[in-house]
Design a protein around this motif. Sequence first.
Motif, PDB file in Angstrom:
ATOM      1  N   LEU A 115       0.820  -1.208   0.000  1.00 52.48           N
ATOM      2  CA  LEU A 115       0.000   0.000   0.000  1.00 52.48           C
ATOM      3  C   LEU A 115       0.857   1.262   0.000  1.00 52.48           C
ATOM      4  O   LEU A 115       0.480   2.276  -0.597  1.00 52.48           O
ATOM      5  N   LYS A 116       2.000   1.227   0.662  1.00 56.42           N
ATOM      6  CA  LYS A 116       2.915   2.375   0.620  1.00 56.42           C
ATOM      7  C   LYS A 116       3.398   2.622  -0.807  1.00 56.42           C
ATOM      8  O   LYS A 116       3.465   3.767  -1.265  1.00 56.42           O
ATOM      9  N   MET A 117       3.731   1.528  -1.496  1.00 58.10           N
ATOM     10  CA  MET A 117       4.168   1.647  -2.891  1.00 58.10           C
ATOM     11  C   MET A 117       3.058   2.247  -3.752  1.00 58.10           C
ATOM     12  O   MET A 117       3.298   3.164  -4.557  1.00 58.10           O
ATOM     13  N   ILE A 118       1.831   1.756  -3.578  1.00 62.80           N
ATOM     14  CA  ILE A 118       0.697   2.262  -4.357  1.00 62.80           C
ATOM     15  C   ILE A 118       0.487   3.748  -4.078  1.00 62.80           C
ATOM     16  O   ILE A 118       0.278   4.550  -5.001  1.00 62.80           O
ATOM     17  N   LEU A 119       0.566   4.157  -2.813  1.00 53.89           N
ATOM     18  CA  LEU A 119       0.346   5.561  -2.452  1.00 53.89           C
ATOM     19  C   LEU A 119       1.429   6.459  -3.053  1.00 53.89           C
ATOM     20  O   LEU A 119       1.129   7.522  -3.615  1.00 53.89           O
ATOM     21  N   ILE A 120       2.673   6.049  -2.922  1.00 54.34           N
ATOM     22  CA  ILE A 120       3.777   6.861  -3.471  1.00 54.34           C
ATOM     23  C   ILE A 120       3.620   7.037  -4.974  1.00 54.34           C
ATOM     24  O   ILE A 120       3.722   8.152  -5.503  1.00 54.34           O
ATOM     25  N   ASP A 121       3.340   5.936  -5.681  1.00 55.68           N
ATOM     26  CA  ASP A 121       3.221   6.004  -7.134  1.00 55.68           C
ATOM     27  C   ASP A 121       1.984   6.787  -7.568  1.00 55.68           C
ATOM     28  O   ASP A 121       2.036   7.575  -8.514  1.00 55.68           O
ATOM     29  N   ALA A 122       0.860   6.579  -6.873  1.00 56.30           N
ATOM     30  CA  ALA A 122      -0.377   7.283  -7.226  1.00 56.30           C
ATOM     31  C   ALA A 122      -0.236   8.781  -6.971  1.00 56.30           C
ATOM     32  O   ALA A 122      -0.637   9.608  -7.809  1.00 56.30           O
ATOM     33  N   ALA A 123       0.333   9.150  -5.825  1.00 56.33           N
ATOM     34  CA  ALA A 123       0.508  10.570  -5.500  1.00 56.33           C
ATOM     35  C   ALA A 123       1.471  11.230  -6.487  1.00 56.33           C
ATOM     36  O   ALA A 123       1.274  12.393  -6.874  1.00 56.33           O
ATOM     37  N   PHE A 124       2.502  10.504  -6.902  1.00 56.41           N
ATOM     38  CA  PHE A 124       3.444  11.034  -7.890  1.00 56.41           C
ATOM     39  C   PHE A 124       2.716  11.380  -9.189  1.00 56.41           C
ATOM     40  O   PHE A 124       2.890  12.468  -9.747  1.00 56.41           O
ATOM     41  N   ILE A 125       1.876  10.466  -9.654  1.00 58.66           N
ATOM     42  CA  ILE A 125       1.167  10.684 -10.917  1.00 58.66           C
ATOM     43  C   ILE A 125       0.178  11.846 -10.783  1.00 58.66           C
ATOM     44  O   ILE A 125       0.122  12.735 -11.650  1.00 58.66           O
ATOM     45  N   ILE A 126      -0.596  11.858  -9.709  1.00 61.34           N
ATOM     46  CA  ILE A 126      -1.593  12.919  -9.537  1.00 61.34           C
ATOM     47  C   ILE A 126      -0.921  14.283  -9.428  1.00 61.34           C
ATOM     48  O   ILE A 126      -1.327  15.259 -10.075  1.00 61.34           O
ATOM     49  N   GLU A 127       0.128  14.369  -8.628  1.00 59.64           N
ATOM     50  CA  GLU A 127       0.841  15.637  -8.457  1.00 59.64           C
ATOM     51  C   GLU A 127       1.483  16.073  -9.777  1.00 59.64           C
ATOM     52  O   GLU A 127       1.449  17.258 -10.136  1.00 59.64           O
ATOM     53  N   LEU A 128       2.046  15.130 -10.517  1.00 64.55           N
ATOM     54  CA  LEU A 128       2.646  15.448 -11.814  1.00 64.55           C
ATOM     55  C   LEU A 128       1.599  16.014 -12.767  1.00 64.55           C
ATOM     56  O   LEU A 128       1.839  17.019 -13.442  1.00 64.55           O
ATOM     57  N   PHE A 129       0.424  15.391 -12.809  1.00 67.17           N
ATOM     58  CA  PHE A 129      -0.632  15.846 -13.709  1.00 67.17           C
ATOM     59  C   PHE A 129      -1.157  17.222 -13.307  1.00 67.17           C
ATOM     60  O   PHE A 129      -1.481  18.048 -14.161  1.00 67.17           O
ATOM     61  N   LEU A 130      -1.262  17.460 -11.994  1.00 72.14           N
ATOM     62  CA  LEU A 130      -1.709  18.772 -11.514  1.00 72.14           C
ATOM     63  C   LEU A 130      -0.708  19.855 -11.917  1.00 72.14           C
ATOM     64  O   LEU A 130      -1.092  20.944 -12.356  1.00 72.14           O
ATOM     65  N   ARG A 131       0.572  19.554 -11.777  1.00 71.41           N
ATOM     66  CA  ARG A 131       1.599  20.530 -12.149  1.00 71.41           C
ATOM     67  C   ARG A 131       1.621  20.756 -13.656  1.00 71.41           C
ATOM     68  O   ARG A 131       1.817  21.882 -14.118  1.00 71.41           O
TER      69      ARG A 131
END
Length: 432
Positions: free
Chosen positions: A123-139
Motif C-alpha cells: 500500500l505504501k508503494m501504491i500511495l507513493i506512485d499514485a501521488a506522484f502521478i496525480i501531483e505530476l498531472f496537476l503541475r
Amino acid sequence: MDTQGSISNENKTDQLEDFALLIEMAELPQDSSVKDHCIYRVPQKVRHIKEAAYTPRVVSIGPFHHGEERLILMEKLKLGYLKSFLQGTGLTLDKCMSKLKEWEPMIRNCYAESIQLDSDPFLKMILIDAAFIIELFLRYYDVGNWIQSDPLFLKPWLAEDVAHDLILLENQLPFCVLNGLFKLATADIITGDFPSFLNLTFTYFADLNSQKIQPDSVSVKHFTDLLRVFYLPPVERLPKRSDVNNILDHLYSANELVEAGVKFKVDKTKKCFLELQYNNGVLTMPRLDVSDRTEFHLRNIVAFEQAQFPHETYITDYLKVLDFLIDDERDVNVLIHRGIITTLLGDSNEVATMINCLCSNLIQPNMNLEYLTICRQLKEFYEKPVNKWKAGMIHDYFDTPVKIATSIAAMVLLILTAIQTVCTVIPLVNSN
C-alpha cells in the motif's frame, strides 16, 4: 529385516499423501477474479523481440518493476511529490493509507499475477506512485507556474522519459485508484472549474490524442488502455468481427498489388488510421506517422489486446494487414510515395522490419470483418488473369532500373530488326 526398504516405502507413502493433499487444495481462478485482471506482464515470447519496448526507462509504477536498482534514483523525487500532494490537499497519511486498505483486494486483483508484497509495503508503494502521478498531472495542468521550478520540467529529456514510462503495460496502476485518491483529495473543493482527474489525464497525454477524443464518455482501466482508446474509432464505428479463414493464408504485397493495377490513395480526412476502404481497385488508407515512439506504443497496445481483448484485437488487425502489405523496403516506398506512411526512422528497410516484427508470436482467433473483406477483394483483383499477367510482365521486365533498361533495349533492337527486314524485303518485292 529390511529396515531401509521399510523406511523408503513409508517415505513414498508420505510423499503421495502430500501430493494428494496438494491436489485437493488446488483451485482454478474464479471467473469473476480473472475478469477483473487488467494489468499484465508481457509474455516472454513477445517481450524478447524488443525488451526496451516494455521496460521503463527511469521510473517504476506499480509492483512489476518496483525496487529495480536502475530505477531507484526516481524514488526520492516520488517521495517529494507525495509530500507536496499531502501538503497541497490537506490529506493525512493515515487517511490515504486507510482508504487504500479498503481498496487493497480490488487493487491486487487488477494484476494478473499474485503480488509478493505484504499489505503495508504494497500500500505504501501504491500511495507513493499514485501521488506522484496525480501531483505530476496537476503541475502539468498548471505548467506555467511550475516550468521554472519543477525538477522534471527543468529537464525536458527526463519529463519525456517519464511520459514514455507511464503508458507501458507493465508499469500501470488501476485508473480507478488514481481517480479515487484524486476525488478524496478534492472532496472539499467547491468550485466547479476544477478539472476531473480524467480531464487532467487527457491534458497530460494531449499530444497522443490525434483524434481529439473528448473525455466525456471515456472509461479506461489504465493509461495503456487510454492509449488504445486514442487509436480506436468511436465505438459505434467499430466493425463486426469474423473467424480468421484461409483468405489470410497468402496475400500480396503493396508492390505486387501496384504491379497488378491497384491504386493506393491517402485519406486526409480521417484521423483514425484504422479506417481502410477499398473500391474498384483503389485502396484508401489514412496516414500513419512512424517513429520510435510509434513502435513502443503499438507494442504495448498489442500486448494489452492479446491479454485483455483477445476477441477485439482491432489494433492488431490493422498491423496484420500492414504486415501483409509490407514485405520489404519496396512496399514501404510505395506507401511513402502515396503519402500513406510518413517516417522519422532511418530508412524504408527499418520501417519494414519494424512492421514485420510487430506481429510476431501473436494469436488471432478472429479479425475485423471489413479487413477480411478488403483482403479478399485485393486477392481477387490480383488473381484476375489480365491483372496477374500485367503484374507478371512488370515484375519480370520492368520492376528494376536494370530490367527496364534491358527491356527497352530489347524492344528497340526488335523494332530496328523489323525495320531492317522491311527495308530489305521492299526492294525485292518492287523488283518483281
